[in-house]
Design a protein around this motif. Structure first.
Motif, mmCIF file in Angstrom:
data_model
loop_
_atom_site.group_PDB
_atom_site.id
_atom_site.type_symbol
_atom_site.label_atom_id
_atom_site.label_comp_id
_atom_site.label_asym_id
_atom_site.label_seq_id
_atom_site.Cartn_x
_atom_site.Cartn_y
_atom_site.Cartn_z
ATOM 1 N N GLU A 1 38.885 19.016 8.645
ATOM 2 C CA GLU A 1 38.308 20.155 9.366
ATOM 3 C C GLU A 1 38.207 19.804 10.843
ATOM 4 O O GLU A 1 37.694 18.742 11.191
ATOM 5 C CB GLU A 1 36.901 20.471 8.832
ATOM 6 C CG GLU A 1 36.881 20.983 7.412
ATOM 7 C CD GLU A 1 37.537 22.343 7.277
ATOM 8 O OE1 GLU A 1 37.370 23.197 8.182
ATOM 9 O OE2 GLU A 1 38.221 22.564 6.264
ATOM 10 N N PRO A 2 38.685 20.680 11.732
ATOM 11 C CA PRO A 2 38.575 20.386 13.165
ATOM 12 C C PRO A 2 37.114 20.238 13.582
ATOM 13 O O PRO A 2 36.260 20.998 13.147
ATOM 14 C CB PRO A 2 39.209 21.607 13.843
ATOM 15 C CG PRO A 2 40.000 22.289 12.781
ATOM 16 C CD PRO A 2 39.348 21.938 11.474
ATOM 17 N N SER A 3 36.861 19.254 14.417
ATOM 18 C CA SER A 3 35.504 19.019 14.907
ATOM 19 C C SER A 3 35.168 20.003 16.026
ATOM 20 O O SER A 3 36.028 20.724 16.536
ATOM 21 C CB SER A 3 35.394 17.590 15.447
ATOM 22 O OG SER A 3 36.190 17.457 16.620
ATOM 23 N N THR A 4 33.920 19.996 16.426
ATOM 24 C CA THR A 4 33.478 20.827 17.541
ATOM 25 C C THR A 4 34.247 20.452 18.799
ATOM 26 O O THR A 4 34.645 21.322 19.571
ATOM 27 C CB THR A 4 31.965 20.641 17.769
ATOM 28 O OG1 THR A 4 31.282 20.951 16.554
ATOM 29 C CG2 THR A 4 31.459 21.517 18.884
ATOM 30 N N ARG A 5 34.490 19.147 18.986
ATOM 31 C CA ARG A 5 35.223 18.679 20.173
ATOM 32 C C ARG A 5 36.660 19.201 20.154
ATOM 33 O O ARG A 5 37.177 19.633 21.186
ATOM 34 C CB ARG A 5 35.203 17.148 20.231
ATOM 35 C CG ARG A 5 36.029 16.547 21.333
ATOM 36 C CD ARG A 5 35.459 16.804 22.698
ATOM 37 N NE ARG A 5 36.277 16.135 23.706
ATOM 38 C CZ ARG A 5 36.352 16.510 24.954
ATOM 39 N NH1 ARG A 5 35.638 17.514 25.393
ATOM 40 N NH2 ARG A 5 37.122 15.875 25.797
ATOM 41 N N GLU B 1 35.262 8.970 16.360
ATOM 42 C CA GLU B 1 33.920 9.329 16.832
ATOM 43 C C GLU B 1 33.823 10.827 17.129
ATOM 44 O O GLU B 1 32.803 11.460 16.864
ATOM 45 C CB GLU B 1 33.584 8.534 18.095
ATOM 46 C CG GLU B 1 32.215 8.804 18.657
ATOM 47 C CD GLU B 1 31.944 8.016 19.934
ATOM 48 O OE1 GLU B 1 31.252 8.566 20.810
ATOM 49 O OE2 GLU B 1 32.432 6.886 20.056
ATOM 50 N N ALA B 2 34.905 11.401 17.661
ATOM 51 C CA ALA B 2 34.912 12.833 17.996
ATOM 52 C C ALA B 2 35.142 13.709 16.772
ATOM 53 O O ALA B 2 35.042 14.933 16.848
ATOM 54 C CB ALA B 2 35.995 13.119 19.039
ATOM 55 N N GLY B 3 35.473 13.084 15.637
ATOM 56 C CA GLY B 3 35.721 13.856 14.427
ATOM 57 C C GLY B 3 37.111 14.465 14.371
ATOM 58 O O GLY B 3 37.362 15.370 13.579
ATOM 59 N N SER B 4 38.011 13.959 15.197
ATOM 60 C CA SER B 4 39.373 14.500 15.247
ATOM 61 C C SER B 4 40.287 13.893 14.194
ATOM 62 O O SER B 4 41.243 14.529 13.760
ATOM 63 C CB SER B 4 39.989 14.256 16.627
ATOM 64 O OG SER B 4 39.202 14.876 17.618
ATOM 65 N N GLU C 1 40.526 10.846 10.723
ATOM 66 C CA GLU C 1 39.834 10.062 9.701
ATOM 67 C C GLU C 1 40.704 8.863 9.370
ATOM 68 O O GLU C 1 41.928 8.914 9.548
ATOM 69 C CB GLU C 1 39.624 10.916 8.443
ATOM 70 C CG GLU C 1 38.787 12.148 8.699
ATOM 71 C CD GLU C 1 38.805 13.151 7.558
ATOM 72 O OE1 GLU C 1 39.718 13.076 6.690
ATOM 73 O OE2 GLU C 1 37.927 14.019 7.538
ATOM 74 N N ALA D 1 41.703 14.884 10.879
ATOM 75 C CA ALA D 1 40.539 15.266 10.081
ATOM 76 C C ALA D 1 40.848 16.553 9.323
ATOM 77 O O ALA D 1 41.593 17.412 9.799
ATOM 78 C CB ALA D 1 39.324 15.465 10.986
#
Length: 154
Positions: free
Chosen positions: A96-100, A73-76, A78, A94
């Motif tokens: 690409e690192p997420s904003t979180r 959910e945090a995009g950390s 996949e 992931a």
């Protein structure tokens, strides 16, 4: 220092680290510890399964599943189907690192460390003590970085 003292110091340091984590924008904070332990295993062994993470960490599989769901959910991280067993999913960091992830990486422990070193009356810690502890943590991080194997004693 003996093993028990080192273990208890480690727990205290984990608590300081947890306090330093910025609050997520959505959802409940939940167990930061389980999420970080799971993420550490995913980074160390990309393409791993929830069951494998649970076996390596000793965390219950349900707790690892919840942690992985929060990381997705945090995009950390996949997930993708396991080609060997379509019922399982492989987890990897992931692309690409997420904003979180960026937010967490850019947050220092300064405030949490100062709070942990504050006097019993809440007085700010002695600046020299704060600096010495910060430097000691830097030394520990350089020599005992996560992912370095700990050889057995004896």
């Amino acid at each position: 220092m003996n093993g028990v003292e080192l273990f208890l110091l480690g727990r205290t340091l984990m608590k300081v680290g947890e306090q330093a984590m910025p609050e997520p924008a959505t959802g409940s904070r939940g167990s930061v510890r389980a999420v970080l332990v799971a993420l550490g295993e995913i980074v160390a062994s990309p393409g791993t399964t929830v069951g494998e993470i649970a076996a390596r960490t000793g965390l219950p599989q349900s707790q690892v599943s919840t942690a992985v769901a929060r990381l997705v959910e945090a995009g950390s991280v996949e997930t993708e189907p396991d080609p060997a067993d379509g019922r399982r999913r492989l987890v990897r960091p992931a692309a690409e690192p997420s904003t979180r992830v960026a937010e967490v990486r850019n947050t220092t422990v300064d405030e949490a460390l100062a709070a942990a070193l504050a006097g019993p009356d809440g007085a700010a810690p002695d600046p020299a003590v704060l600096q010495a502890v910060t430097e000691a943590l830097g030394t520990l991080a350089r020599h005992l970085a996560p992912g370095r194997p700990v050889p057995p004693v004896g």
